[in-house]
Design an enzyme around this catalytic site. Structure first.
Site, short mmCIF file in Angstrom:
data_model
loop_
_atom_site.label_atom_id
_atom_site.label_comp_id
_atom_site.label_asym_id
_atom_site.label_seq_id
_atom_site.Cartn_x
_atom_site.Cartn_y
_atom_site.Cartn_z
N VAL A 65 67.89 6.49 29.92
CA VAL A 65 68.15 7.45 31.06
C VAL A 65 69.47 8.34 30.78
CG1 VAL A 65 66.81 6.38 33.17
CG2 VAL A 65 69.24 6.00 32.38
N TYR A 156 81.44 -0.68 36.65
CA TYR A 156 80.19 -0.75 37.55
C TYR A 156 80.33 0.00 38.89
CZ TYR A 156 75.89 -3.00 39.64
OH TYR A 156 74.85 -3.15 40.28
N ALA A 157 81.53 -0.65 39.43
CA ALA A 157 81.70 -0.15 40.91
C ALA A 157 82.02 1.19 40.98
CB ALA A 157 82.92 -1.01 41.47
N ALA A 158 82.65 1.74 39.79
CA ALA A 158 82.83 3.06 39.61
C ALA A 158 81.48 4.00 39.68
CB ALA A 158 83.76 3.65 38.62
N SER A 159 80.89 3.30 38.81
CA SER A 159 79.26 4.13 38.47
C SER A 159 78.41 4.03 40.02
CB SER A 159 78.57 3.29 37.49
OG SER A 159 78.07 2.06 37.99
P1 NAP Z 1 67.42 -5.90 35.73
O1 NAP Z 1 66.66 -6.85 36.25
O2 NAP Z 1 68.44 -6.03 34.67
O3 NAP Z 1 66.56 -4.36 35.20
C1 NAP Z 1 67.08 -3.38 34.73
C2 NAP Z 1 65.98 -2.27 34.48
O4 NAP Z 1 66.82 -1.20 34.05
C3 NAP Z 1 65.04 -2.79 33.26
O5 NAP Z 1 63.77 -2.33 33.65
C4 NAP Z 1 65.83 -2.03 32.21
O6 NAP Z 1 64.88 -1.83 31.07
C5 NAP Z 1 66.34 -0.91 32.86
N1 NAP Z 1 67.24 0.05 31.93
C6 NAP Z 1 68.34 -0.46 31.67
N2 NAP Z 1 69.09 0.40 30.83
C7 NAP Z 1 68.45 1.46 30.71
C8 NAP Z 1 68.54 2.63 30.26
N3 NAP Z 1 69.33 3.01 29.57
N4 NAP Z 1 67.26 3.71 30.55
C9 NAP Z 1 66.26 3.44 31.05
N5 NAP Z 1 66.08 1.95 31.70
C10 NAP Z 1 67.05 1.16 31.54
O7 NAP Z 1 68.36 -5.34 36.94
P2 NAP Z 1 68.04 -5.14 38.35
O8 NAP Z 1 68.75 -6.43 38.85
O9 NAP Z 1 66.58 -5.09 38.69
O10 NAP Z 1 68.92 -3.93 39.05
C11 NAP Z 1 68.35 -2.60 39.15
C12 NAP Z 1 69.04 -1.70 39.83
O11 NAP Z 1 69.65 -2.63 41.02
C13 NAP Z 1 70.44 -1.48 38.86
O12 NAP Z 1 70.83 -0.16 39.01
C14 NAP Z 1 71.48 -2.45 39.43
O13 NAP Z 1 72.82 -1.95 39.31
C15 NAP Z 1 71.10 -2.26 40.88
N6 NAP Z 1 71.73 -3.63 41.59
C16 NAP Z 1 71.29 -4.98 41.45
C17 NAP Z 1 71.63 -6.03 41.98
C18 NAP Z 1 71.32 -7.42 41.67
O14 NAP Z 1 71.82 -8.36 42.48
N7 NAP Z 1 70.32 -7.62 41.05
C19 NAP Z 1 72.74 -5.83 43.08
C20 NAP Z 1 73.13 -4.58 43.42
C21 NAP Z 1 72.39 -3.32 42.90
P3 NAP Z 1 64.68 -2.81 29.77
O15 NAP Z 1 64.07 -4.27 30.16
O16 NAP Z 1 63.46 -2.19 28.94
O17 NAP Z 1 65.96 -2.84 29.17
#
Ligand code: NAP
Length: 248
Positions: A65, A156-159
């Site tokens: 992305v 991360y927080a900035a993003s």
């Molecule tokens: P995750 O389990 O690590 O999954 C991340 C997903 O993003 C995977 O499908 C990964 O694909 C994909 N990805 C990573 N880098 C990418 C890139 N450059 N281009 C395209 N796809 C990419 O993370 P998650 O916990 O589900 O988090 C999802 C979202 O929620 C994120 O934005 C995270 O910041 C946010 N969030 C999560 C939490 C939490 O506690 N988990 C809390 C607050 C916010 P691959 O597996 O192929 O790398």
């Protein structure tokens, strides 16, 4: 007899975690789904099969992305193959946690380009198509860290704070085209991203969660589904926290 085509949902970072749950939830809601992943093809293949069992047509692509051309090509392929994107969810995200004084340029850049530029690239492309049709709904995934900050997560927080300002501005910009833009700000959700946090820090963070547990990706996906769909028809520019009382 012909049946109406299903609306199309596009989900970035859909192969794992919150994105994965959103793919399944939106497929259950009656969408065809297009999702992207970055590295883990096996997870994408397994998910696609599961979503197909829910009656959805499913496409998946390896897309970084952070790369604007790759995102543009992905959205074009999706619209040519499945039809116009009606719902977009940006869940692709990474962490590179470090104390600021030890944070490298790459730690900073990679998080900002994936998490914030990635949202810009997806939204810019789908918004153009949605504006032509004067309908659509976007849900961007931020974080409570983007609202309250978090030590060792300045990048991360900035993003994630950037996603909030971006989404509110976009909501104001394209609301008159009938397009809604909302933000989900999760707290601690049980995914691979959190599994990577050292146990001692996870236990400490959980101590501050009123409900005493992590959220599930499915619980976040339910909120995504609500915000994306007609029940949230009068919501735009909202930042909805789902954090089990972590920030009370
Ligand atoms: P995750 O389990 O690590 O999954 C991340 C997903 O993003 C995977 O499908 C990964 O694909 C994909 N990805 C990573 N880098 C990418 C890139 N450059 N281009 C395209 N796809 C990419 O993370 P998650 O916990 O589900 O988090 C999802 C979202 O929620 C994120 O934005 C995270 O910041 C946010 N969030 C999560 C939490 C939490 O506690 N988990 C809390 C607050 C916010 P691959 O597996 O192929 O790398």
């Amino acid at each position: 007899m012909t049946t109406d085509p299903r609306p199309v949902a596009l989900i970035s970072g859909g192969s794992r975690g919150i994105g994965r749950a959103a793919v399944l939830r939106l497929a259950q809601d009656g969408h065809d789904v297009a999702f992207c992943y970055h590295a883990n093809q096996e997870a994408a293949e397994i998910l696609a099969k599961e979503a197909e069992t829910l009656g959805a047509r499913v496409t998946y692509d390896r897309v970084d992305v952070a790369d604007p051309d790759a995102v543009r090509d992905w959205v074009t392929r999706t619209e040519n193959g499945l039809g116009p994107v009606e719902t977009a969810v940006t869940s692709a995200g990474i962490t590179r946690d470090k104390a600021l004084v030890t944070m490298s340029d790459d730690d900073w850049r990679s998080v900002l380009t994936t998490n914030l530029d990635g949202v810009f690239h997806v939204c810019r492309t789908v918004a153009f198509s949605m504006m032509k049709r004067r309908q659509g709904s976007i849900v961007n995934i931020s974080s409570v860290a983007g609202v309250y900050g978090n030590a060792t997560q300045t990048n991360y927080a900035a993003s994630k704070a950037g996603i909030i300002g971006f989404s509110k501005s976009l909501a104001k910009e394209i609301g008159r085209y009938g397009i809604r833009v909302n933000v989900v700000a999760p707290g601690f959700v049980d995914t691979d991203m959190v599994a990577a946090v050292p146990e001692r820090l996870r236990t400490r963070a959980l101590g501050g969660v009123a409900l005493g547990r992590m959220g599930t990706a499915e619980e976040v996906a339910d909120l995504v589904s609500f915000l994306a769909g007609p029940r949230a028809a009068y919501m735009t520019g909202s930042v909805v926290q789902i954090d089990g009382g972590m920030t009370l």
